[in-house]
Enzyme design. Structure first.
Site, PDB file in Angstrom:
ATOM      1  CE  LYS A  68      -3.238   1.928   4.181  1.00 57.07           C
ATOM      2  NZ  LYS A  68      -2.412   0.746   4.500  1.00 57.07           N
ATOM      3  CB  SER A 121      -0.931   0.004   1.207  1.00 58.38           C
ATOM      4  OG  SER A 121      -0.226   0.285   2.386  1.00 58.38           O
TER       5      SER A 121
END
Lengths: 195, 177
Positions: A103, A54
């Site tokens: 993230k 990601s």
């Protein structure tokens, strides 16, 4: 004693009492440091392996080429304090409570975000004590982030990625991250609150 | 007698090991404190509570509750359990509420009687409501709670000792017609 050289550090020169000599004593010495290790891991910092793609291309740039995973240093000291756009944080995923996600912070309280595909509304205003997190991966299907579960509470954040250890890339220069063009900066005073 | 001898031997050993060894004593103290901290974080804790939102289960002031951290991040939580969690909006604050919906369940979005809108609790979230509905700020205001914020399950009120009582999902009863 042949193993004396290794354990002299713990022993400090005194011999343990006769009834817990040997193995039991050294096991006890080792076990007595376990709480300290747990405290360190939870409050000072820990080494973490990045599992997914990601954060491509910043972390795991060779995800499709082999089994090597990036290692990073996660600082656990006041991770939710003075968060800035561009910082990389770890947090308990809102949709999978036992999974630690990694993230990038895109927007702070008061900011307005133009959202991406799965999010049900075209824009989102970040509430008090929340942040908008996204993976670096341009492909929205490769990152499960705030576009799926919305702004996350800062209380979910457990750490901040400060260094990339393997391959060595040194400190994370989050301030060099160009702010997303889908973010309209706002003032924290205007952030919505549920009251 | 054997016990006394053993105790005296242990005491003698503690004395020879720690008396006159300030560094050793400091290390042992630190290790004990850290062990307590880890027990508090991952085992059990007793914490004071405040507020009217969980009446009549927990009093407004003075009650101390026993929290089991085995249930952190919503492990093994079921509908009816009382949970302690980090507030969604206030940093560093713990809130106690009752779980009324688990992922996939359909719950009433607002206070009963105000509207009939139902919503489905999303994956990894739960729906928490205070027992004292008019005086509680809960999922009706801030929406589904991410289970990652749950610190543990409230097992009992343990202090004041004379009013000790267990808290559980048995307190939740179906509505009588």
């Amino acid at each position: 004693m042949s193993s004396g050289r290794i354990f002299n550090k713990f022993k400090n020169g005194i011999s343990p009492p006769s009834f817990i000599r040997g193995f039991a004593w050294y096991s006890f010495v080792i076990v007595s440091w376990v709480p300290a290790a747990i405290f360190f891991k939870n409050n000072i910092g820990a080494v973490g392996e990045v599992g997914g793609e990601s954060m491509y291309p910043y972390l795991n740039p060779t995800f499709n080429e082999g089994f090597s995973k990036d290692l990073c240093w996660i600082s656990k000291r006041n991770p939710a304090k003075n968060l800035q756009r561009g910082m990389i944080v770890t947090f308990w995923s809102p949709s999978h409570p036992e999974v630690l996600s990694i993230k990038r912070v895109i927007a702070l309280p008061g900011d307005k975000v133009i959202t991406k595909a799965p999010y049900p509304y075209p824009t989102a205003v970040i509430p008090v004590n929340h942040v908008w997190v996204e993976g670096d991966n341009k492909d929205g299907r490769k990152t499960l982030d705030s576009n799926h579960y919305g702004p996350i509470s800062m209380n979910l954040i457990t750490g901040r990625v400060t260094h990339v250890l393997r391959p060595w890339r040194g400190p994370v220069r989050w301030w060099e991250f160009e702010d997303s063009r889908r973010v309209i900066k706002g003032r924290i005073q205007d952030a919505p609150h549920f009251d | 007698m054997a016990f006394l001898q053993r105790a005296s031997r242990t005491f003698k050993w503690i004395h020879t090991r720690y008396a006159g060894h300030p560094f050793r004593l400091a290390t042992a103290t630190l290790q004990s404190l850290l062990a307590l901290h880890v027990f508090w974080k991952f085992g059990y804790s007793v914490e004071p509570t405040w507020g009217a939102s969980m009446l009549p289960t927990i009093q407004v002031m003075g009650d101390h509750v026993l929290i089991s951290k085995q249930y952190r991040r919503g492990r093994g939580i079921e509908v009816g359990d009382v949970v302690a969690f980090n507030s969604v909006y206030e940093p560093g604050e713990t809130v106690i509420k009752r779980v009324l919906g688990m992922p996939g369940d359909y719950v009433l979005r607002d206070t009963p009687g105000r509207s009939n809108v139902m919503l489905q609790v999303p994956e990894g979230h739960c729906w928490v409501i205070g027992d004292n509905i008019p005086y509680s700020r809960d999922s009706r205001h801030f929406g589904p709670l991410p289970m990652g914020l749950i610190r543990g399950k409230v097992l009992a009120v343990v202090f004041p000792w004379g009013e000790r009582r267990s808290i559980g999902r048995e307190d939740l009863k179906p509505v009588e017609n």
